[in-house]
Design an enzyme around this catalytic site. Structure first.
Site, PDB file in Angstrom:
ATOM      1  N   ASN A  90      44.808  36.018  40.299  1.00 14.16           N
ATOM      2  CA  ASN A  90      44.721  37.406  39.633  1.00 14.16           C
ATOM      3  C   ASN A  90      43.311  37.686  39.698  1.00 14.16           C
ATOM      4  O   ASN A  90      42.334  36.959  39.127  1.00 14.16           O
ATOM      5  CB  ASN A  90      45.290  37.138  38.064  1.00 14.16           C
ATOM      6  CG  ASN A  90      46.754  36.822  38.165  1.00 14.16           C
ATOM      7  OD1 ASN A  90      47.429  37.444  38.801  1.00 14.16           O
ATOM      8  ND2 ASN A  90      47.207  35.940  37.306  1.00 14.16           N
ATOM      9  N   GLY A  96      45.824  41.002  35.347  1.00  9.13           N
ATOM     10  CA  GLY A  96      46.121  40.243  34.046  1.00  9.13           C
ATOM     11  C   GLY A  96      44.990  39.083  34.135  1.00  9.13           C
ATOM     12  O   GLY A  96      45.188  37.902  33.441  1.00  9.13           O
ATOM     13  N   THR A  98      42.494  36.680  32.893  1.00 10.91           N
ATOM     14  CA  THR A  98      41.806  36.566  31.639  1.00 10.91           C
ATOM     15  C   THR A  98      40.865  35.503  31.450  1.00 10.91           C
ATOM     16  O   THR A  98      39.863  35.685  30.389  1.00 10.91           O
ATOM     17  CB  THR A  98      43.047  36.116  30.418  1.00 10.91           C
ATOM     18  OG1 THR A  98      43.545  34.797  30.969  1.00 10.91           O
ATOM     19  CG2 THR A  98      44.042  36.986  30.311  1.00 10.91           C
ATOM     20  N   HIS A 101      36.867  32.715  35.529  1.00 14.38           N
ATOM     21  CA  HIS A 101      36.216  31.818  36.827  1.00 14.38           C
ATOM     22  C   HIS A 101      37.457  31.643  37.639  1.00 14.38           C
ATOM     23  O   HIS A 101      38.425  31.421  37.104  1.00 14.38           O
ATOM     24  CB  HIS A 101      35.993  30.482  35.876  1.00 14.38           C
ATOM     25  CG  HIS A 101      35.416  29.398  36.891  1.00 14.38           C
ATOM     26  ND1 HIS A 101      34.454  28.735  36.610  1.00 14.38           N
ATOM     27  CD2 HIS A 101      36.123  28.659  37.752  1.00 14.38           C
ATOM     28  CE1 HIS A 101      34.286  27.499  37.594  1.00 14.38           C
ATOM     29  NE2 HIS A 101      35.351  27.789  38.268  1.00 14.38           N
ATOM     30  N   HIS A 103      40.455  30.854  39.961  1.00 11.78           N
ATOM     31  CA  HIS A 103      41.450  29.925  39.773  1.00 11.78           C
ATOM     32  C   HIS A 103      42.689  30.466  40.583  1.00 11.78           C
ATOM     33  O   HIS A 103      42.858  31.421  40.518  1.00 11.78           O
ATOM     34  CB  HIS A 103      41.683  29.559  38.280  1.00 11.78           C
ATOM     35  CG  HIS A 103      42.162  30.803  37.552  1.00 11.78           C
ATOM     36  ND1 HIS A 103      41.166  31.819  36.862  1.00 11.78           N
ATOM     37  CD2 HIS A 103      43.220  31.133  36.883  1.00 11.78           C
ATOM     38  CE1 HIS A 103      41.600  32.539  36.222  1.00 11.78           C
ATOM     39  NE2 HIS A 103      43.052  32.354  36.294  1.00 11.78           N
TER      40      HIS A 103
END
Ligand code: 5GP
Ligand code: ZN
Length: 117
Positions: A90, A96, A98, A101, A103
């Protein structure tokens, strides 16, 4: 937006929070999502702080490839190769994101519907 000095996944990747890594490599670590969306839900993150996919630079190419390779290794260790799995990144609000960093979500262990959300 968190920088490296104030970043949850930097803290996790450094080992400071005692999070169990289910796989790791020179440049990346993998650990279970705290709020799993599937029977297997693992996050693969670079040890180095990168806020989002859009921030990758040419010097990060080896790390970026390592993230993908580690995601597949996680799927293998989780026993997901027979049934299949999904890898999701994302980037930004509409997607979305949040945690700022980079991932990769590795998801599997059930039938995953609506591949494009
Ligand atoms: P995003 O929505 O940014 O793509 O995904 C962030 C993910 O990080 C979410 O799936 C969320 O459940 C997970 N997460 C947030 N805080 C923590 C935490 O402290 N530990 C772990 N293991 N996962 C977290
Ligand atoms: Zn970070």
């Amino acid at each position: 937006m968190a920088d490296a000095a104030n970043c949850l996944f930097c803290a996790i990747a450094s080992g400071a929070l005692g999070t169990e890594f289910i796989a790791e490599s020179d440049r990346a670590v993998a650990f279970r999502d705290i709020q799993p969306q599937a029977p297997s839900h693992v996050l693969v993150v670079p040890r180095q702080h990168v806020a989002a996919l859009r921030d990758l630079e040419p010097d990060d190419d080896v790390m970026a490839a390592e993230l993908l390779r580690l995601a597949a290794e996680v799927a293998r260790r989780e026993g997901l190769l027979a049934g299949g799995y999904r890898v999701v990144i994302n980037d930004g609000d509409d997607a979305g994101q949040t945690v700022h960093h980079l991932h990769l979500h590795v998801l599997g262990g059930r039938k995953l519907n609506e591949p494009l959300g």
